[in-house]
Design an enzyme around this catalytic site. Structure first.
Site, PDB file in Angstrom:
ATOM      1  CG  ASP A   8      30.646  47.231  34.005  1.00 23.57           C
ATOM      2  OD1 ASP A   8      31.595  47.067  34.790  1.00 23.57           O
ATOM      3  OD2 ASP A   8      30.484  46.549  32.965  1.00 23.57           O
ATOM      4  CE  LYS A  70      36.617  45.702  38.143  1.00 24.55           C
ATOM      5  NZ  LYS A  70      35.503  45.563  37.199  1.00 24.55           N
ATOM      6  CD  GLU A 147      32.336  43.789  37.585  1.00 24.52           C
ATOM      7  OE1 GLU A 147      32.978  42.840  37.110  1.00 24.52           O
ATOM      8  OE2 GLU A 147      32.864  44.860  37.930  1.00 24.52           O
ATOM      9  CG  ASP A 169      31.619  39.298  33.909  1.00 23.78           C
ATOM     10  OD1 ASP A 169      32.298  39.574  32.896  1.00 23.78           O
ATOM     11  OD2 ASP A 169      31.203  40.175  34.697  1.00 23.78           O
TER      12      ASP A 169
END
Ligand SMILES: Nc1ncnc2c1ncn2[C@@H]1O[C@H](COP(=O)(O)OP(=O)(O)OP(=O)(O)O)[C@@H](O)[C@H]1O
Ligand SMILES: [Mg+2]
Length: 493
Positions: A8, A70, A147, A169
């Site tokens: 992850d 990211k 994810e 999430d």
């Protein structure tokens, strides 16, 4: 061949897992922690630090430190250090390399293959950049998975009932919501939406602004780079404390010799100041439930560090009229899911050995992919949003083209192609001798990684003229090798 690990690669924290004796387990890093801060700092001697050490040094050299890289994946952002430019792929590769090295140490074997997760709402360029980061780090990325889908796999490990679940999430930089149907080992994503610029960082920013206002009013102080970094850290700490307390003290001593900050922030203040962020997630959920053609879901699963904020819990409880579940570890579930998928891909299927039914993952593409080949400015959908992946579709056009056909590839839901995001184009030349009305077929496909390919073909000439779409974000083998050398150089110093 070693095992395939699950990674992850988070905006704030990264996490790794692997299947051991039929069970997914977290791989701790060299420091003995289950998660690694996704932070890289470039030291003046030419070396780099990644993870916890980088986090500590960040306060001293914020302008030489990369956080939340990211958020720039798939863009042409470059971080310039000592006259050298680093791409988001290269910086992510530095993080992945640390993870790989730590995993090798823990497992006592070489790690060369991985499943890496990305936000469900990542577009093609962002996915491709993640894959390239893996390659630079010396990892063969066997699959990119979403994810929330990975988190659903982790949740599904401990449930045998058939149900619809919503995975909410909220991480450091991104928000994803996916609605899945789980039935006898089949995980079918019904709809997925998100915002790749909405996460815990944005809640921090609200407290930062609150603190800055206070400093300006009281001391007429505007922070420099180090001051900003200290305020950011204090804001994040305050936010975390407000998850367990109603009020917290923010103390930042000696921002200058005259300025020391001491103030209190109440939970309710944070709730009010950030309500527009939380509401944005609720609006996205509403849309997703509609797209899934459901009236309600059986369970709401919380994933990501930011779901620890009570304001998230309350907002979801009010919206769904039921309590969301804290049944998976919000920091580890995504990596666990990636490890489950990795196990399946490796063919070892350790999970099946423990009596669990074989897992089938049916994911979707979160965007409509369209082209522009009409004269009236209308987007022509080739692959619709929420189509199961892998998928492929062809459309055929008749048109009066000239010496070439220009096929644009667009992502987005607008009916006007110009309002969607242009992802690339294909220039299909037609031979001069064959001018006139053309019949052209356009084929788009999305693979299991969510990565897109597009081809155009001149059907009139009967010649097999197809062109591959050339997204400028995709790195060539040569570029990958160059980046590998660049990253290696930093470490070896
Ligand atoms: N107790 C807490 N209360 C509030 N926020 C928290 C708490 N613990 C962690 N967070 C926040 O969670 C965020 C990090 O979450 P997480 O590690 O899940 O993100 P990530 O996976 O790195 O990001 P993403 O999934 O967006 O790429 C940070 O913004 C952090 O401040
Ligand atoms: Mg995350």
């Amino acid at each position: 061949m070693g095992r395939i690990i699950g990674i992850d690669l988070g905006t704030c924290n990264s996490c790794m897992a692997v299947l051991e004796n039929g069970k997914p387990v977290i791989i701790p890093n060299k420091e003995g922690k289950n998660t690694t801060p996704s932070i890289v700092t470039f030291n003046k001697d030419g070396s780099i630090d990644v993870g916890e050490t980088a986090q500590r040094k960040a306060v001293l050299q914020p302008e030489r430190t990369s956080v939340s890289i990211k958020r720039t994946m798939g863009s042409d952002f470059k971080l310039s250090i000592d006259g050298k430019d680093y791409t988001p792929q290269e910086i992510s590769a530095m993080i992945l390399k640390k993870l790989k090295t730590d995993a090798e140490k823990y497992l006592g074997e070489k790690v060369t293959e991985a499943v890496i997760t990305v936000p469900a709402y990542f577009n093609d360029a962002q996915r491709q950049a993640t894959k390239d980061a893996g390659r630079i780090a010396g990892l063969d990325v066997k699959r990119i998975i979403n994810e929330p889908t990975a988190a659903a796999l982790a949740y599904g490990l401990n449930t045998d009932s058939s149900e619809t679940i919503a995975v909410y999430d909220l991480g450091g930089g991104t928000f994803d919501i996916s609605i899945l149907d789980i039935d006898d080992g089949v995980f079918e994503v019904l709809a997925s939406n998100g915002d790749t610029y909405l996460g815990g960082n944005d809640y921090d920013e609200i407290i930062v602004e609150f603190i800055k206002k206070k400093l300006k009013k009281k001391y007429r102080y505007t922070p420099d780079a180090i001051g900003k970094e200290r305020i950011k850290n204090a804001a994040e700490k305050a936010k975390r404390e407000l998850s367990i307390k109603q009020v917290t003290e923010v103390r930042i001593p000696y921002l200058t010799d005259k300025v020391s900050l001491e103030m209190s922030v109440e939970r309710v203040e944070l709730e009010v100041m950030s309500s527009s962020l939380t509401n944005r997630t609720i609006k996205i959920i509403e849309k997703t439930i509609k797209e899934a053609e459901l009236n309600e879901v059986d369970k709401i699963i919380l994933v990501g560090g930011s779901t620890r904020m009570p304001l998230v819990f309350t907002a979801l409880k009010n919206f769904f009229k039921k309590e969301p579940l804290k049944c998976v570890n919000p920091d580890e579930a995504v990596a666990i899911g990636a490890a489950i998928e990795a196990d399946k891909l490796s063919g070892s299927c350790q999970l099946a050995l423990t009596g669990k039914s074989d897992i089938v993952l049916l994911d979707i593409t979160p965007f409509t992919l369209s082209t522009n080949l009409t004269n009236i400015g209308k987007a022509v959908p080739v692959i619709r949003k929420n189509s199961s992946i892998p998928c492929k579709n062809t459309v055929v056009f008749y048109n009066d083209f000239h010496d070439h056909t220009n096929v644009g590839v667009y992502q987005g839901e607008s009916e006007r192609y110009k309002e969607n995001i242009k992802m690339g184009e294909i220039n299909l030349p037609h031979p001069w001798s064959e001018l006139g009305s053309r019949k052209v077929s356009i084929t788009f496909s999305v693979d299991t990684n969510g990565i897109i390919n597009a081809t155009a073909k001149d059907l009139q000439t009967g010649k097999d003229m197809s062109c591959k779409l050339n997204f400028n974000s995709r790195m060539s083998d040569l570029q990958i090798e160059e980046s590998k050398r660049k990253v290696l150089l930093l470490e070896s110093k």
